[in-house]
Design an enzyme around this catalytic site. Structure first.
Site, PDB file in Angstrom:
ATOM      1  N   LYS A  54      11.610 -23.441 -82.849  1.00 45.76           N
ATOM      2  CA  LYS A  54      11.979 -23.097 -84.192  1.00 45.76           C
ATOM      3  C   LYS A  54      12.672 -24.277 -84.716  1.00 45.76           C
ATOM      4  O   LYS A  54      12.438 -24.877 -85.815  1.00 45.76           O
ATOM      5  CB  LYS A  54      12.678 -21.776 -84.404  1.00 45.76           C
ATOM      6  CG  LYS A  54      13.118 -21.416 -85.946  1.00 45.76           C
ATOM      7  CD  LYS A  54      13.954 -20.615 -85.898  1.00 45.76           C
ATOM      8  CE  LYS A  54      15.345 -20.814 -85.326  1.00 45.76           C
ATOM      9  NZ  LYS A  54      16.220 -21.733 -86.233  1.00 45.76           N
ATOM     10  N   GLN A  98      17.147 -12.947 -83.463  1.00 46.30           N
ATOM     11  CA  GLN A  98      16.101 -13.055 -82.424  1.00 46.30           C
ATOM     12  C   GLN A  98      15.924 -11.696 -81.597  1.00 46.30           C
ATOM     13  O   GLN A  98      17.182 -11.183 -81.059  1.00 46.30           O
ATOM     14  CB  GLN A  98      16.538 -14.149 -81.498  1.00 46.30           C
ATOM     15  CG  GLN A  98      15.380 -14.519 -80.378  1.00 46.30           C
ATOM     16  CD  GLN A  98      14.011 -14.922 -80.900  1.00 46.30           C
ATOM     17  OE1 GLN A  98      13.970 -15.290 -81.933  1.00 46.30           O
ATOM     18  NE2 GLN A  98      13.117 -14.298 -80.238  1.00 46.30           N
ATOM     19  N   ASP A 121      11.657 -12.820 -91.261  1.00 47.66           N
ATOM     20  CA  ASP A 121      10.841 -12.224 -90.043  1.00 47.66           C
ATOM     21  C   ASP A 121       9.879 -11.095 -90.647  1.00 47.66           C
ATOM     22  O   ASP A 121       9.095 -10.649 -90.019  1.00 47.66           O
ATOM     23  CB  ASP A 121      11.830 -11.780 -88.814  1.00 47.66           C
ATOM     24  CG  ASP A 121      11.718 -12.550 -87.881  1.00 47.66           C
ATOM     25  OD1 ASP A 121      10.689 -13.377 -87.687  1.00 47.66           O
ATOM     26  OD2 ASP A 121      12.655 -12.461 -86.883  1.00 47.66           O
TER      27      ASP A 121
END
Ligand code: NAD
Length: 295
Positions: A54, A98, A121
Site C-alpha cells: 500500500k 489492518q 476500507d
C-alpha cells in the site's frame, strides 16, 4: 491461452495512471496531496506485506501515506486513542485498520469507531448500509476491484447469472450485492453459495460468471465450470514448493491449469484480482480527498 487471461496487473496500472494524473493536477494547483494512513497492530506477515504494498502504491501515484505500527499487546483503549486522533486530523483523508487484529481486540467494535467519512476500507456499518441501499459509499476494496476488473475487461454483467462461492463480509457478500444491484456494473442475477450450500457443483455449472472466494487452494475443479464461463479467482495461498525459486508458489481457489481449458476468460493468481484490491483503496482515498462520497 494468453487471450483468455484477465490481466489484473495491466488494468491496475492503467487505473494508477488515472489516479496519478488527478493527484498531479491537485498538487500542481498548489494544494496538499491526498493522505492515506494505515494502522497495523502486531507482526502478522501477510498484513506487513499488504501495508508495505500500500505504501509503495501510494508513492507511485503521489498519495501521501503514513503507517502507525503498534505492538501486538496494544490495548483497545490505546488503539481507540489513535483512531480518534486520525478521525479528527484534517490532513488525513482516509485510513484503514489492518485486519486481522490480535485476538484480544474486537475488530467489529474497533471499526465502528472509525469516522465513516474516512473509512476507505468501506467496512463501517454506515458504509455497508449505504452500499446496500444503493447510496454513494466507500466500497470494500476487493469487491470494488472485481467489478472494475469485469467492467474494464469488457465483460457484461447485465442479465448474466453470477455464482459467488463464499459469503464473507469483505468479499463474497458485498460482491454479490454490487453485482445484483441496479447499476451499469451490476444488473446480474446472483446466487451466493457458502459452506452450507447443497449440490454446489450443480449451481456453479450454471454460472456465466463464477467468483471463487472460499479460502481453500484449488477448490474449484474444471467439472464445476460451464464451458465458456468467466472465472474470477479471489483466493491467495502461499504453497510450499521446493522446486520454486522462492521455495513457494502462489495459488488461488480454482484449479487454474484445468479450468483455463474450459473457461472463456479467467483471472490468474497472482496478477488477477490482487492488484485491483490496493488500487481500489487508492481510488477511495482520492474520493475521500475530493469529498465525492459524502458531499
Ligand atoms: P473467509 O474464510 O472469510 O470466507 C470463506 C467463505 O467460503 C465462507 O463464507 C464459507 O462459507 C465459504 N466456504 C468455505 N468452505 C466452503 C465449501 N466447502 N463450500 C462452499 N463454500 C465454502 O474468506 P475471505 O476473507 O472471503 O477470503 C477468501 C479468499 O480470498 C482467501 O483465499 C483470501 O486469502 C482471499 N482474498 C484475496 C484478496 C485479494 O486481494 N485477492 C482479498 C481478500 C481475500
Amino acid at each position: 491461452m494468453q487471450e483468455k487471461l484477465i490481466d489484473g496487473k495491466a488494468i491496475a496500472e492503467q487505473i494508477k495512471k488515472e489516479i496519478a494524473a488527478e493527484t498531479a493536477a491537485i498538487i500542481d494547483a498548489g494544494k496538499r496531496a491526498p493522505h492515506l494512513a494505515a494502522v497495523l497492530v502486531g507482526n502478522d506477515p501477510a498484513s506487513e506485506t499488504y501495508v508495505s504494498s500500500k505504501e509503495k502504491a501510494c508513492r507511485k501515484v503521489g498519495i501521501t501515506s503514513s503507517t502507525y505500527r503498534l505492538p501486538e499487546k496494544t490495548s483497545e483503549k490505546e488503539l481507540l486513542n489513535i483512531i480518534n486522533f486520525l478521525n479528527k486530523d484534517e490532513e488525513i483523508d482516509g485510513f484503514i485498520v489492518q485486519l486481522p487484529l490480535p485476538a484480544h481486540l474486537n475488530a467489529d467494535s474497533i471499526i465502528e469507531h472509525i469516522n465513516p467519512h474516512k473509512d476507505v476500507d468501506g467496512f463501517h456499518p454506515v458504509n455497508t448500509g449505504r452500499m446496500m441501499a444503493g447510496l454513494p459509499s466507500y466500497l470494500p476494496a476487493t469487491p470494488f476491484g472485481i467489478i472494475e476488473l469485469l467492467h474494464r475487461s469488457g465483460i457484461q454483467t447485465a442479465g448474466k447469472h453470477v455464482v459467488v462461492i463464499g459469503r464473507s463480509n469483505i468479499v463474497g457478500t458485498p460482491v454479490s450485492v454490487l453485482l445484483s444491484r441496479k447499476s451499469p456494473k451490476g444488473n446480474a442475477t446472483v446466487t451466493l453459495c457458502h459452506s452450507q450450500t447443497v449440490n454446489l457443483p450443480e449451481l456453479t455449472r450454471q454460472a456465466d460468471i463464477l467468483i471463487a472466494a472460499i479460502g481453500v487452494p484449488s477448490f474449484v475443479k474444471a467439472d464445476m465450470v460451464k464451458p465458456g464461463a468467466v472465472v474470477i479467482d479471489v483466493g491467495i495461498h502461499r504453497i510450499t514448493d521446493e522446486n520454486a525459486e522462492k521455495g513457494y508458489v502462489i495459488k488461488g481457489d480454482v484449479d487454474f491449469d484445468e479450468i483455463v481449458k474450459v473457461a472463456s476468460r479467467i483471472t490468474p493468481v497472482p496478477g488477477g484480482v490482487g492488484p485491483l484490491t490496493i488500487v481500489s483503496l487508492l481510488s477511495n482515498t482520492l474520493a475521500a480527498y475530493q469529498k465525492k462520497i459524502y458531499q
